[in-house]
Design a protein around this motif. Structure first.
Motif, mmCIF file in Angstrom:
data_model
loop_
_atom_site.group_PDB
_atom_site.id
_atom_site.type_symbol
_atom_site.label_atom_id
_atom_site.label_comp_id
_atom_site.label_asym_id
_atom_site.label_seq_id
_atom_site.Cartn_x
_atom_site.Cartn_y
_atom_site.Cartn_z
ATOM 1 N N ALA A 229 64.980 22.080 9.410
ATOM 2 C CA ALA A 229 64.490 21.895 8.040
ATOM 3 C C ALA A 229 64.309 23.218 7.315
ATOM 4 O O ALA A 229 64.579 23.318 6.111
ATOM 5 C CB ALA A 229 63.169 21.118 8.058
ATOM 6 N N LEU A 230 63.865 24.258 8.019
ATOM 7 C CA LEU A 230 63.626 25.545 7.363
ATOM 8 C C LEU A 230 64.927 26.137 6.832
ATOM 9 O O LEU A 230 65.004 26.538 5.663
ATOM 10 C CB LEU A 230 62.971 26.513 8.347
ATOM 11 C CG LEU A 230 62.739 27.935 7.830
ATOM 12 C CD1 LEU A 230 61.861 27.937 6.592
ATOM 13 C CD2 LEU A 230 62.129 28.806 8.933
ATOM 14 N N VAL A 231 65.953 26.203 7.649
ATOM 15 C CA VAL A 231 67.235 26.755 7.197
ATOM 16 C C VAL A 231 67.845 25.862 6.124
ATOM 17 O O VAL A 231 68.430 26.350 5.152
ATOM 18 C CB VAL A 231 68.195 26.935 8.381
ATOM 19 C CG1 VAL A 231 69.580 27.342 7.905
ATOM 20 C CG2 VAL A 231 67.644 27.969 9.347
ATOM 21 N N SER A 232 67.694 24.552 6.270
ATOM 22 C CA SER A 232 68.188 23.635 5.245
ATOM 23 C C SER A 232 67.529 23.923 3.900
ATOM 24 O O SER A 232 68.196 23.937 2.856
ATOM 25 C CB SER A 232 67.927 22.192 5.669
ATOM 26 O OG SER A 232 68.353 21.287 4.668
ATOM 27 N N GLY A 233 66.224 24.175 3.914
ATOM 28 C CA GLY A 233 65.525 24.498 2.672
ATOM 29 C C GLY A 233 65.989 25.811 2.069
ATOM 30 O O GLY A 233 66.131 25.938 0.850
ATOM 31 N N MET A 234 66.231 26.802 2.904
ATOM 32 C CA MET A 234 66.759 28.076 2.412
ATOM 33 C C MET A 234 68.122 27.873 1.762
ATOM 34 O O MET A 234 68.415 28.453 0.704
ATOM 35 C CB MET A 234 66.862 29.080 3.554
ATOM 36 C CG MET A 234 65.544 29.535 4.121
ATOM 37 S SD MET A 234 65.795 30.754 5.457
ATOM 38 C CE MET A 234 64.102 31.024 5.984
ATOM 39 N N ALA A 235 68.952 27.062 2.398
ATOM 40 C CA ALA A 235 70.273 26.798 1.836
ATOM 41 C C ALA A 235 70.161 26.111 0.482
ATOM 42 O O ALA A 235 70.863 26.470 -0.476
ATOM 43 C CB ALA A 235 71.080 25.932 2.809
ATOM 44 N N GLN A 236 69.278 25.131 0.370
ATOM 45 C CA GLN A 236 69.108 24.437 -0.899
ATOM 46 C C GLN A 236 68.559 25.361 -1.975
ATOM 47 O O GLN A 236 68.947 25.266 -3.141
ATOM 48 C CB GLN A 236 68.182 23.240 -0.700
ATOM 49 C CG GLN A 236 68.796 22.141 0.147
ATOM 50 C CD GLN A 236 67.884 20.943 0.283
ATOM 51 O OE1 GLN A 236 67.307 20.472 -0.687
ATOM 52 N NE2 GLN A 236 67.749 20.445 1.498
#
Length: 330
Positions: A229-236
């Motif tokens: 979730a953390l990397v996904s949020g950074m990507a978004q």
């Protein structure tokens, strides 16, 4: 660490890549041979979250919890958030070892029950907790006390003594103690005994801050594959396309920079499991590195980068491969 090139290019982010500090066990021979053919770019001992921020060109002050909440599918807001994850603290002599949320066996019903009890600790301060997954909880406070924390990935498997929250230390450590007490009561009521390994007997606070519009950075990667979730949020936050981790090498015809996050070595390093670490690396070479290195040789990729949460970045490019081959012939 080199910036993401104009593509096609793939970066493999593998936390735990270089093993644990002082490990006597060397990496598998196939992995060592693969790295011997790369160009090394110096890197530091940053840690999982800090290095991910660097990859996305996001500031060190970015709120990790707020970013992870974006990755959970929640809308961006200007509220202050901190991860408030359930963990298990294991007594080891005079140490308290943190076993992180990935080691827990919480189901959704039990998570909601325990989360509601922990929320009582912060209710008087106007706090609310969202359990967006059984083992991923998010706390928001309207007027939070100063808080400085260590990301859970850096504490897992270690004694918590040197990583307790700072800032308004008395406030936060008191709340942690209160959370431990209500969890103890809730678990005792559930089965009449102490928390067993795999059960949540405490929380860990990490990643405080906000996800404000100013957090948005330049596009570092056009697409990102991750189950975190953390990397996904950074990507978004940077406008990248995000998808779950594929079963194997993704489409190589994508005309952009791609990031793939593989976390299979991370837990092995955190908990000192050298056999699991070696097994992951052997499988990684076969499933990921060899086909992608072949794509570099065939000029289907302009660059292949391999980076861990610490240590150097390893880069493979068509020109470097030819230079390496020529050096080997001499």
């Amino acid at each position: 660490m080199p910036p993401a090139p104009a593509a096609p290019a793939i970066t493999l982010y593998v936390p735990g890549l270089h093993g644990g500090a002082g490990w006597p066990k060397p990496p598998p021979a196939a992995f060592a041979r693969a790295l011997a053919r790369t160009r090394r770019v110096a890197g530091g001992d940053e840690g999982y979250a800090a290095r991910a921020l660097t990859l996305f060109d996001l500031p060190p002050s970015a709120g990790l919890a707020a970013l992870a909440r974006l990755g959970e599918g929640r809308a961006r807001d200007d509220r202050w958030w901190v991860r408030c994850d359930p963990v298990h603290l294991a007594v080891d002599g005079d140490r308290l070892l943190l076993l992180d949320n990935d080691t827990l066996t919480l189901d959704a019903h039990e998570a909601q029950r325990l989360c509601a009890r922990v929320a009582e600790v912060f209710a008087a301060d106007g706090g609310v907790i969202e359990a967006l997954a059984p083992t991923r909880w998010y706390l928001s406070l309207p007027d939070p006390e100063p808080l400085h924390t260590t990301a859970m990935a850096e504490v897992a498997g270690r004694n918590i003594h040197d990583y307790l929250p700072e800032g308004h230390a008395r406030y936060w450590r008191t709340r942690l103690n209160e959370a431990q007490m209500v969890l103890h009561e809730a678990l005792s009521a559930g089965h009449g005994g102490e928390a067993a390994r795999g059960e949540a007997n405490s929380i860990w606070l990490w990643g405080p801050g906000r996800a404000t519009p100013s957090m948005r950075a330049a596009l570092a990667f056009g697409r990102v594959f991750t189950d975190d979730a953390l990397v996904s949020g950074m990507a978004q936050a940077t406008g990248a396309m995000v998808a779950g981790l594929p079963a194997g090498v993704p489409d190589l015809d994508y005309a952009g920079a791609t990031l793939i996050v593989l976390r299979g070595a991370q837990g092995a390093v955190q908990y000192g499991d050298t056999d699991a670490w070696s097994s992951f690396l052997e499988a990684f070479v076969t499933a990921w590195w060899q086909p992608l290195a072949a794509a570099v040789r065939a000029r289907r990729l302009a660059r292949l980068s391999l980076i861990g949460d610490r240590g150097p970045c390893h880069v493979l490019e068509p020109g470097w491969w030819r230079a390496f081959a020529g050096w080997r012939r001499r």
